[in-house]
Design an enzyme around this catalytic site. Structure first.
Site, short mmCIF file in Angstrom:
data_model
loop_
_atom_site.label_atom_id
_atom_site.label_comp_id
_atom_site.label_asym_id
_atom_site.label_seq_id
_atom_site.Cartn_x
_atom_site.Cartn_y
_atom_site.Cartn_z
N SER A 152 0.82 -1.20 -0.19
CA SER A 152 -0.09 0.27 0.14
C SER A 152 0.86 1.17 0.02
O SER A 152 1.99 1.24 0.59
CB SER A 152 -0.96 0.07 1.23
OG SER A 152 -1.45 1.20 1.44
N TYR A 177 -2.20 -0.04 9.99
CA TYR A 177 -2.24 -0.68 8.88
C TYR A 177 -1.19 -0.65 8.09
O TYR A 177 -0.76 -1.55 7.29
CB TYR A 177 -3.50 0.03 8.05
CG TYR A 177 -3.51 -0.30 6.78
CD1 TYR A 177 -4.08 -1.69 6.24
CD2 TYR A 177 -3.38 0.37 5.61
CE1 TYR A 177 -4.17 -1.90 4.91
CE2 TYR A 177 -3.52 0.34 4.43
CZ TYR A 177 -3.73 -0.80 3.81
OH TYR A 177 -4.06 -1.36 2.54
#
Length: 367
Positions: A152, A177
């Site tokens: 990501s 995350y």
């Protein structure tokens, strides 16, 4: 000069896609079923209720429709990659040639309130997949030819140098995350080095499109505007995002699938890790205020919102939220050099397709 790759022909291969009912996963499976001949696809998804399960079921229905002419090429398993036994049985039964790990607990803000979900899926689940790839070579078997996984843009954290390059140091995540995604890259590197597993990580930049995730800003904005609620634009509108249309992401993944990092040994006779990481982003960061302006225009055009909708009255500028970053901006030079590819869908085209899908799925104004 691009990195040397081992070419993989997809015909006759078995591909495992984790998170197959997810946004990117489902679009990837459909693309492979529609345009690749005799490729067997095994999908797994736990179908959790992080967001409306009806969306995941709708995506599975689209996959089913794409597989009607060749139903034997598509097999779906409802299961959780955090369950090691399920993963091990999956690999033993189907012996995938290519593994694409898209299953993950997504979202920056949710990681603040529900950290357990990220440890289970993004760390334990990821480890289970890596271990299964490792053992796929047991007894001299050919095993997994290429392991591809979703990273990501969030790994760049508060990086102030733009555009973000995979050469940049990414040791300062600003959310759990992001930390789990950076951990995935480190774990994949270790397993590539130890067990000679060709692996490629893909850092996705703000993926959007039809049937996307409702927790993403463009989807949440649409829901609120349709319901006459105000939308909040963070950092007082001084945010830029490198939006990437889902079809562009899928095209990038398909190209990467077919070109694995080459296995080779170093001067010490031990394997050099066949490992690579790429950005996949639009390469054109868009101001969030411009983005929502285009979105509102396309929602009116698609008749999701009435023609006289007062957009300004429903827009509220607020401070930055914890875990967010002000800018994401992908340097996609490496992707272009090694695969001859960069995303091409402009923002208005992508948002138009989303707005048209939204109208079909949820109904228009007054619905």
């Amino acid at each position: 000069m691009g990195e040397q790759k081992e070419q993989i022909h997809l015909a006759g291969k078995t591909v495992l896609v984790t998170g197959a009912a997810g946004f990117i996963g489902a679009n990837l499976v459909i693309r492979l079923l529609e345009r690749e001949e005799e490729i067997t696809i095994i999908g797994i998804d736990n179908m959790n209720d992080y967001y409306d399960v009806k969306l995941k079921e709708w995506r599975l229905e689209q996959i089913h429709n794409a597989s009607v002419s060749n139903p034997h090429l598509w097999k779906f398993i409802r299961g959780d990659i955090a369950n090691k036994k399920i993963v091990d049985v999956l690999f033993k039964t189907y012996q995938p040639d290519i593994v694409i790990n898209l299953a993950a607990q997504a979202g920056v803000r949710y990681s603040i309130t529900n950290p357990d979900a990220y440890i289970q899926s993004n760390l334990i689940g990821f480890y289970n997949i890596l271990e299964a790839c490792r053992h796929s070579y047991n007894q001299g078997k050919a095993g997994v030819k290429h392991f591809i996984y979703a990273s990501s843009s969030s790994v760049y954290g508060g990086n102030e140098k733009v555009p973000f390059s995979t050469e940049d140091k990414v040791d300062y995540p600003v959310s759990l995350y992001a930390a789990t995604k950076k951990s995935n890259e480190l774990m994949a590197h270790a397993y590539s080095k130890l067990y000679n597993i060709p692996s490629t990580g893909l850092r996705f930049f703000t993926v959007y499109g039809p049937a996307g995730r409702p927790d993403m800003a463009y989807f949440g904005f649409t829901n609120k505007l349709k319901n006459g609620e105000n939308i909040q634009i963070y950092n007082f509108g001084n945010c830029k995002r490198d939006f990437t249309y889902v079809d562009d992401i899928v095209e990038g993944v398909v190209r990467v699938m077919q070109a694995a990092p080459v296995k080779r040994n170093g001067a010490d006779g031990l394997p050099l890790p066949p490992y690579a990481v790429y950005n996949i982003g639009g390469g054109h960061p868009e101001n969030l205020l411009d983005f929502v302006q285009i979105l509102s225009e396309e929602l009116i055009l698609a008749e999701v919102l009435p023609a006289d909708y007062d957009f300004e009255a429903h827009k509220k500028l607020v401070p930055m939220q914890q875990g967010d970053v002000p800018v994401t901006y992908a340097d996609t030079t490496a992707l272009e050099q090694d695969f001859g590819y960069c995303p091409t869908t402009d923002l208005r085209t992508g948002l138009r397709r989303f707005a048209q899908w939204y109208k079909e799925f949820y109904g228009g104004c007054g619905a």
